[in-house]
Design a protein around this motif. Structure first.
Motif, PDB file in Angstrom:
ATOM      1  N   ILE A  85       0.839  -1.203   0.000  1.00  0.00           N
ATOM      2  CA  ILE A  85       0.000   0.000   0.000  1.00  0.00           C
ATOM      3  C   ILE A  85       0.876   1.256   0.000  1.00  0.00           C
ATOM      4  CG2 ILE A  85      -1.657   1.334   1.362  1.00  0.00           C
ATOM      5  CD1 ILE A  85      -2.965  -1.367   2.077  1.00  0.00           C
ATOM      6  N   LEU A  86       1.934   1.234   0.832  1.00  0.00           N
ATOM      7  CA  LEU A  86       2.853   2.377   0.839  1.00  0.00           C
ATOM      8  C   LEU A  86       3.460   2.597  -0.553  1.00  0.00           C
ATOM      9  CD1 LEU A  86       4.919   2.109   4.173  1.00  0.00           C
ATOM     10  CD2 LEU A  86       3.032   3.669   3.636  1.00  0.00           C
ATOM     11  N   GLY A  87       3.738   1.480  -1.237  1.00  0.00           N
ATOM     12  CA  GLY A  87       4.333   1.558  -2.573  1.00  0.00           C
ATOM     13  C   GLY A  87       3.335   1.835  -3.672  1.00  0.00           C
ATOM     14  N   CYS A  88       2.068   2.060  -3.301  1.00  0.00           N
ATOM     15  CA  CYS A  88       1.018   2.343  -4.281  1.00  0.00           C
ATOM     16  C   CYS A  88       0.841   1.209  -5.280  1.00  0.00           C
ATOM     17  CB  CYS A  88       1.271   3.649  -5.036  1.00  0.00           C
ATOM     18  SG  CYS A  88       1.137   5.079  -3.970  1.00  0.00           S
ATOM     19  N   LEU A  89       1.225  -0.019  -4.875  1.00  0.00           N
ATOM     20  CA  LEU A  89       0.973  -1.170  -5.722  1.00  0.00           C
ATOM     21  C   LEU A  89      -0.420  -1.724  -5.438  1.00  0.00           C
ATOM     22  CD1 LEU A  89       4.424  -2.924  -5.311  1.00  0.00           C
ATOM     23  CD2 LEU A  89       3.510  -2.037  -7.456  1.00  0.00           C
ATOM     24  N   ASP A  90      -0.923  -1.411  -4.267  1.00  0.00           N
ATOM     25  CA  ASP A  90      -2.224  -1.917  -3.838  1.00  0.00           C
ATOM     26  C   ASP A  90      -2.992  -0.762  -3.196  1.00  0.00           C
ATOM     27  OD1 ASP A  90      -4.229  -3.673  -3.447  1.00  0.00           O
ATOM     28  OD2 ASP A  90      -3.120  -5.023  -2.097  1.00  0.00           O
ATOM     29  N   ARG A  91      -4.301  -0.907  -3.147  1.00  0.00           N
ATOM     30  CA  ARG A  91      -5.116   0.155  -2.561  1.00  0.00           C
ATOM     31  C   ARG A  91      -5.770  -0.335  -1.279  1.00  0.00           C
ATOM     32  NH1 ARG A  91      -8.437   2.279  -7.707  1.00  0.00           N
ATOM     33  NH2 ARG A  91      -8.294   0.059  -8.242  1.00  0.00           N
ATOM     34  N   PRO A  92      -5.872   0.535  -0.276  1.00  0.00           N
ATOM     35  CA  PRO A  92      -6.522   0.114   0.970  1.00  0.00           C
ATOM     36  C   PRO A  92      -8.025  -0.054   0.756  1.00  0.00           C
ATOM     37  CG  PRO A  92      -6.026   2.457   1.050  1.00  0.00           C
ATOM     38  CD  PRO A  92      -5.431   1.936  -0.222  1.00  0.00           C
ATOM     39  N   SER A 128       0.453   4.392 -11.213  1.00  0.00           N
ATOM     40  CA  SER A 128       1.714   4.191 -11.943  1.00  0.00           C
ATOM     41  C   SER A 128       2.538   5.462 -11.921  1.00  0.00           C
ATOM     42  CB  SER A 128       1.431   3.793 -13.393  1.00  0.00           C
ATOM     43  OG  SER A 128       0.989   2.472 -13.466  1.00  0.00           O
ATOM     44  N   ALA A 129       1.873   6.587 -12.172  1.00  0.00           N
ATOM     45  CA  ALA A 129       2.576   7.872 -12.208  1.00  0.00           C
ATOM     46  C   ALA A 129       3.148   8.209 -10.832  1.00  0.00           C
ATOM     47  CB  ALA A 129       1.628   8.966 -12.684  1.00  0.00           C
ATOM     48  N   ILE A 130       2.390   7.920  -9.759  1.00  0.00           N
ATOM     49  CA  ILE A 130       2.880   8.175  -8.394  1.00  0.00           C
ATOM     50  C   ILE A 130       4.105   7.309  -8.105  1.00  0.00           C
ATOM     51  CG2 ILE A 130       2.306   7.948  -5.936  1.00  0.00           C
ATOM     52  CD1 ILE A 130       0.702  10.167  -7.026  1.00  0.00           C
ATOM     53  N   ARG A 131       3.999   6.011  -8.452  1.00  0.00           N
ATOM     54  CA  ARG A 131       5.139   5.105  -8.227  1.00  0.00           C
ATOM     55  C   ARG A 131       6.374   5.593  -8.971  1.00  0.00           C
ATOM     56  NH1 ARG A 131       1.177   0.877  -9.060  1.00  0.00           N
ATOM     57  NH2 ARG A 131       1.869   0.630 -11.202  1.00  0.00           N
ATOM     58  N   ASN A 132       6.112   6.078 -10.196  1.00  0.00           N
ATOM     59  CA  ASN A 132       7.213   6.513 -11.045  1.00  0.00           C
ATOM     60  C   ASN A 132       7.956   7.719 -10.461  1.00  0.00           C
ATOM     61  OD1 ASN A 132       7.708   8.186 -14.081  1.00  0.00           O
ATOM     62  ND2 ASN A 132       8.710   6.273 -13.552  1.00  0.00           N
TER      63      ASN A 132
END
Lengths: 265, 406
Positions: free
Chosen positions: A74-81, A102-106
């Motif tokens: 979730i912290l890595g924005c790979l998953d949503r709460p 994706s853009a946030i992770r990037n």
């Protein structure tokens, strides 16, 4: 190469945080994650409230099933709460669509994985360029930044090698250079020393420590106490809840090797 | 980004050379056969076009239909009639004669040679250009006075008399039962295309010579057919139109319907050749389409394998910020490059094959660059089309699951 010096100095180089330390980078409010497997509903995270400030060096610990991997995703924005808020640099990212994530992770997150996850058949330099490619950085600028980052992790002599020609420690250093490619505010490492021998583990943790000293926020997920010992704050998870959250007053000291990472970002 | 993706695709192709080659085989065969057949078709079309150009594209023969039962004397032509046609269609009808020829054997001390004597008018040189090497061409006075003068083709003259300059020589042949002595008044040379030389190869035993057409109007100057050339500057439509009008006019003057007269024109013969070649092309095109379909399915299959093999890479790329679209484009580029490289190999093989064949028959081969570009472009399109499903599958991967994939 980062070599281990014969004797260690007890005092670490003071962190240059530029007065940003008090600023919030991550704030989780009543974060809940429920896995719905059809017949069974599993509570992954149970009302987590957590704040991580800029410039912190944090370890997230816990046994498997404690919720630390769920939090990591979730912290890595790979998953949503499932419920609750996740503010990253003040922006609520809990409800974003996949391509927005994706853009946030990037731009905002640098990932370091246990198994390195470098792309084979691509040179070390090209691997470091990958996040910049997705950020649509111009080729010349990509190359310049990639070379600078590889210099900082001490791999300038390996830029045209392919990942399978490198040792584990070297691969992880390439991965760290890649994680820093878009100059993200958050570096997220998931068991970064899990596949490394003890000497390489020390190298990598010292690299994280130096990155922390230069002002990068580093969050390391681990189940090993000696790895967590490098960090300044240790958060322990159990059954989807925070069991303890304590400051580490005496982090493992880092050799004061100059010339590497003295001027990151 | 696109260049980046193409480089990556080529690297992936190189990393699995044999697998890539086997995958491309369908495309190679499909594109290769398209190029080969189009090239052969184009070459044949050019060949026929060249031959008809040598013969005269505007040429036609007009005569009473063989199916007409009550043939009357007036269905034949008189010399006067043929003359009037020229006056009635000025600027359109360039040349008229009776379309008659005569074969006979000429004997000299040196040689005995079969000849074909074509009966012509003095201005035949305007519609069938030749170079007069020695002496002169036939004149209007030769034709009007029915003089037994002859212009002979150079190689035949050399065979017959040991020298190309046969001007002043004489020979005797049988013209409709009368032994007639002919004077050679000139020697000509005819330029031939490579195709025509190839076609004439077997026919070189017979010598060619031109004589006044007025000598070949037996019996009683009643002429069976009208042989004509329309103006060579006419385009296809003008020529078609003229042929129809001329047929209708001639039939009308003889109290016949246009369809009672049979018109054999070089134009319609050429059309038949084109139709035939078009039919062959369509049939082979169908086979090629099936081959491309099979090739495309092969590419889809290998792309699915590749997507599975590279699940972790996909997960990593997504973690590093790749959007669904980025992953889609990466895999679509890969399948397009795979297919296009197959297309390029196919084009290269076909070109080499056709050129070798052309060299063997000493024929200049026609390979249209537009066809080559189209073929390679189409193969890339096949790759994109059959790459959509695997690319979609890759792009829709959940990064968490993909990262955990072993």
């Amino acid at each position: 190469m980062i070599r281990l010096p014969g004797k260690r100095k007890e005092t670490a180089v003071p962190a240059d945080t530029g007065g940003r330390e008090s600023e919030e980078l991550i704030r989780l409010e009543n974060l809940v994650k429920i896995y719905d497997t059809g017949a069974l509903r599993v509570l992954g995270l149970n009302k987590i409230n957590l704040t991580i400030r800029r410039g912190e060096f944090v370890a997230i610990m816990g046994h498997s099933g404690s919720g630390k991997s769920t939090l990591m995703n979730i912290l890595g924005c790979l998953d949503r709460p499932t419920l609750g808020q996740y503010y990253l640099e003040g922006q609520d990212v809990a409800g974003l669509k996949p391509d927005e994530l994706s853009a946030i992770r990037n731009r905002k997150i640098g990932f370091v994985f246990q198994s390195f996850n470098l792309i084979s058949r691509m040179s070390v330099e090209k691997n470091v360029e990958v996040p910049m490619t997705y950020a649509r950085v111009k080729p010349a600028e990509r190359k310049r930044r990639a070379l600078r980052l590889l210099e900082q992790v001490g791999l300038l002599s390996r830029v045209s090698h392919e990942p399978n020609e490198l040792s584990g420690g070297q691969r992880q250093r390439v991965a760290i250079a890649r994680a820093l490619a878009n100059d993200p505010p958050l570096l997220l490492a998931d068991e970064p020393t899990g596949n490394l021998d003890s000497q390489a583990s020390v190298e990598i943790m010292e690299l994280f420590a130096r990155l922390h000293e230069s002002g990068v926020t580093v969050v390391v997920v681990t189940h090993e106490d000696n790895i967590a010992a490098y960090t300044h704050r240790i958060i322990t998870f159990q059954d989807g809840r925070i069991l303890s959250d304590r400051q580490n007053e005496h982090p493992t000291p880092v050799s004061s090797q100059q010339g590497l990472l003295h001027r990151l970002t | 980004m696109l260049i980046e993706n193409m480089k990556m695709a080529l690297a992936a192709l190189r990393a699995n050379k044999l697998r890539s080659f086997l995958t491309m085989l369908g495309i190679i065969i499909g594109i290769g056969s398209v190029i080969a057949i189009t090239s052969i078709g184009d070459t044949m079309r050019r060949m026929f076009a060249d031959i008809y150009k040598d013969i005269g594209v505007t040429q036609g023969y007009l005569y009473i239909g063989y199916w007409v039962e009550d043939v009357r004397d007036s269905d034949y032509f008189t010399m006067e009639e043929l003359e009037t046609y020229k006056e009635l269609f000025p600027g359109e009808l360039a040349y008229v004669d009776a379309g008659a020829s005569l074969s006979g054997t000429v004997e000299t001390k040196l040689q005995k040679k079969k000849f074909n004597f074509t009966g012509i008018d003095y201005n035949y040189i305007d519609v069938q250009p030749v170079t007069v090497k020695y002496g002169r061409y036939l004149r209007e006075s030769d034709v009007l006075a029915r003089k037994p003068n002859c212009v002979m083709e150079a190689s035949a003259a050399k065979e017959l008399y040991g020298t190309e300059n046969a001007v002043g020589r004489t020979f005797r042949i049988d013209v409709y039962g009368t032994m007639t002595e002919f004077n050679v008044v000139g020697v000509y040379e005819k330029e031939m295309s490579a195709f025509q030389r190839l076609m004439m190869g077997s026919n070189s035993g017979t010598g060619e010579a031109l004589i006044p057409w007025t000598l070949l109007t037996w019996p009683n100057d009643s002429i069976y057919q009208c042989h004509y050339f329309a103006d060579p500057s006419m385009d296809e439509q003008q020529l078609k139109d003229f042929n129809q009008r001329f047929q209708a006019y001639v039939a009308g003057t003889k109290g016949r319907n246009p369809e009672d007269f049979y018109l054999v024109s070089a134009q319609s013969e050429m059309g038949q050749v084109d139709t035939m070649l078009g039919g062959i092309s369509a049939a082979v095109g169908g086979i090629a389409a099936i081959s491309l379909l099979v090739g495309g399915i092969g590419i889809m299959n290998i792309m699915l394998v590749s997507v599975t093999e590279r699940t972790r890479e996909i997960g990593t790329r997504k973690a590093l910020g790749a959007t669904t679209g980025d992953i889609m484009i990466q895999f679509l580029t890969e399948s397009a490059v795979l297919s296009a490289v197959g297309g390029i190999i196919g084009v290269t093989l076909a070109t080499a094959l056709v050129s070798a064949g052309g060299a063997a028959f000493s024929l200049p081969v026609v390979i249209r660059p537009s066809v080559v570009l189209l073929a390679v472009g189409f193969s890339a399109l096949v790759g994109i089309f059959f790459g959509i499903y695997p690319a979609r599958k890759a792009a829709d991967r959940d990064p968490i699951i993909a990262l955990r994939y072993e």
